[in-house]
Design an enzyme around this catalytic site. Structure first.
Site, PDB file in Angstrom:
ATOM      1  N   ASN A  72      51.442   9.997  10.869  1.00 62.78           N
ATOM      2  CA  ASN A  72      52.864   9.905  11.293  1.00 62.78           C
ATOM      3  C   ASN A  72      53.037  10.621  12.745  1.00 62.78           C
ATOM      4  OD1 ASN A  72      55.301   9.576  11.687  1.00 62.78           O
ATOM      5  ND2 ASN A  72      55.764  10.073  10.034  1.00 62.78           N
ATOM      6  N   HIS A 124      64.806   3.278  10.040  1.00 65.28           N
ATOM      7  CA  HIS A 124      64.003   3.923   8.336  1.00 65.28           C
ATOM      8  C   HIS A 124      63.744   2.367   7.241  1.00 65.28           C
ATOM      9  CE1 HIS A 124      66.840   7.883   9.259  1.00 65.28           C
ATOM     10  NE2 HIS A 124      65.749   7.717   9.182  1.00 65.28           N
ATOM     11  N   ARG A 126      73.495  13.756  14.775  1.00 59.60           N
ATOM     12  CA  ARG A 126      74.280  13.263  15.396  1.00 59.60           C
ATOM     13  C   ARG A 126      75.387  12.493  15.243  1.00 59.60           C
ATOM     14  NH1 ARG A 126      69.027   9.958  13.902  1.00 59.60           N
ATOM     15  NH2 ARG A 126      67.025  10.535  15.529  1.00 59.60           N
ATOM     16  N   GLU A 155      57.097   7.398   1.910  1.00 56.04           N
ATOM     17  CA  GLU A 155      56.526   6.412   3.264  1.00 56.04           C
ATOM     18  C   GLU A 155      55.066   6.794   3.490  1.00 56.04           C
ATOM     19  OE1 GLU A 155      60.055   8.488   5.726  1.00 56.04           O
ATOM     20  OE2 GLU A 155      60.661   7.268   6.533  1.00 56.04           O
TER      21      GLU A 155
END
Ligand code: ADP
Length: 403
Positions: free
Chosen positions: A7, A180, A241, A389
């Site tokens: 990743n 996601h 955010r 993940e």
């Protein structure tokens, strides 16, 4: 035989090496602060050997070289040679509308990923650098891309189109993509497995609450809507955010504060959310909760806003699916904060026939395993499912290998 998951982000390369079953972790870690002072390798092998030291690494290629040296090292390595790695699964953030399944990487795939750098300028370029490093250092392995947007490819047009002139979709590809996806897919599959129920019959809302936060309506195992949009900015209030906002407010700020697109982008993505609302110089929810507990009113309101927005999306997605059987919490906050789960579910015990009722004792228990936290009286199952993940990427890579 081993499968390496990579990743590659803007300043780090995370890695996990899985054994032949695609499940057992042999070693994992990160090269972090790439491009800054103090670039480090953190490494942990299956035997518990650890490394944590400075490394002379300036880019993804050198990071992958350093990772492979650790994995094959005589003393703390877990494989004899690089040849044992038969496949490398790469996390790629944006696959756009054409790369909607895990894919073996070739020149065409790389050029499409590169095209989508326009849509994901912060993510796709480092992902691509990770792929090229993988190809260079492990040329005999099959390189596979697993996309964060792919799970959301099933979202129908009525949920992915914005109310803009059609040409901005046809020419500029402005639409909801969602992110996601690897996590939402993994936890929705794990939730069905945990419940011993076929995913096809379930309507779930999955809440991925970490530094970035998003929610997905998963109907019959497919994403039919998600809170993030054209970029990860839309939807929930996150660490830094702002989430949903009237675009006219953005235009107003740009005009009246003379902010250009880059400054506005920075404001909305990096200086907003919990960081801005709580005003305590931290975007970590643990700090916000302790400030709120200590009587800081702004922090208390920040926490209210954060949880309220999640509750609002649960209602919206339950309506979108015509009902709800399972609510799933995952990622740093979703897995570890009973307080957030309590606040999100509060008041939904009977709302619109939802019957979302937490069991306070089960909710308070800490564990790193999938678990149910609803009360006997709850109509909706409420699950906490640790996301993974890397495991999902390894699974998909193995699926591709076995054809
Ligand atoms: P990322 O999106 O960077 O992968 P994570 O999923 O690791 O993030 O989530 C990180 C966030 O999880 C932290 O910013 C912190 O706010 C939150 N977190 C972790 N542990 C707890 C906890 N025990 N209580 C509340 N929040 C927590």
């Amino acid at each position: 035989m081993a499968i390496l998951v990579i990743n590659a982000g803007s300043s780090s390369v995370k890695f996990t090496l899985f054994g032949p079953d695609g499940k057992t972790v042999q070693a994992a870690g990160i090269v972090e602060r790439i491009g800054f002072d103090g670039t480090r390798l953190k490494y942990r092998s299956r035997e518990g050997q650890t490394l944590d030291h400075l490394v002379p690494v300036a880019n993804a290629d050198q990071a992958v070289g350093t990772i492979l040296a650790a994995l094959t090292h005589k003393a703390h390595g877990v494989i004899g040679s690089i040849q044992e790695i038969v496949a490398v699964g790469h996390r790629v953030v944006h696959g756009g509308e054409s790369l909607t399944h895990p894919t073996v990487i070739d020149d065409r795939v790389k050029s499409v990923i590169s095209e989508y750098c326009r849509l994901a300028p912060l993510h796709n370029p480092p992902n691509l650098a990770g792929i090229e490093a993988g190809e260079r250092h492990i040329p005999d392995a099959v390189q596979v891309a697993v996309f964060d947007t792919a799970f959301h490819a099933t979202i129908p047009p009525h949920a992915f189109l914005y109310g803009l002139p059609r040409r901005f979709y046809t020419q500029d590809r402005i639409r909801r993509y969602g992110f996601h996806g690897i996590s939402h897919q993994y936890v929705s599959e794990e939730a069905a497995r945990f419940l011993h129920l076929p995913v096809e019959g379930l309507r779930m809302v999955t809440c991925h609450l970490g530094n970035g936060c998003s929610m997905t309506a998963v109907k019959g195992g497919r994403s039919i809507d998600t809170s993030m949009g054209f970029t990860p900015l839309e939807g929930l209030v996150m660490g830094t955010r702002c989430g949903d906002i009237d675009p006219a407010a953005v235009l107003h700020l740009m005009e009246h504060h003379h902010l250009g697109p880059a400054a506005m982008n920075d404001l909305l993505n990096k200086q907003s959310g919990l960081l801005a609302l709580a005003g305590i110089g931290s975007n970590d929810l643990r700090d916000v909760i302790s400030a709120a507990d200590g009587g800081n009113l702004e922090a208390a309101v920040a926490l209210d806003i954060f949880c309220y927005r999640i509750r609002k999306y649960i209602g919206a997605f339950a309506a979108a699916m015509g009902g709800l059987e399972v609510l799933v919490f995952t990622a740093g906050i979703g897995e570890n904060s009973p307080e957030v789960r309590r606040r999100v579910c509060a008041g939904m015990e009977a709302a619109y026939g939802f019957g979302i009722v937490l069991d306070p004792q089960k909710n308070a228990l800490a564990s790193n395993r999938a678990r149910a936290v609803q009360a006997e009286t709850s109509r909706v199952k409420i699950l906490v499912v640790p996301t993974n993940e890397e495991l999902e990427i390894a699974r998909e890579t193995l699926r591709i290998l076995s054809g």
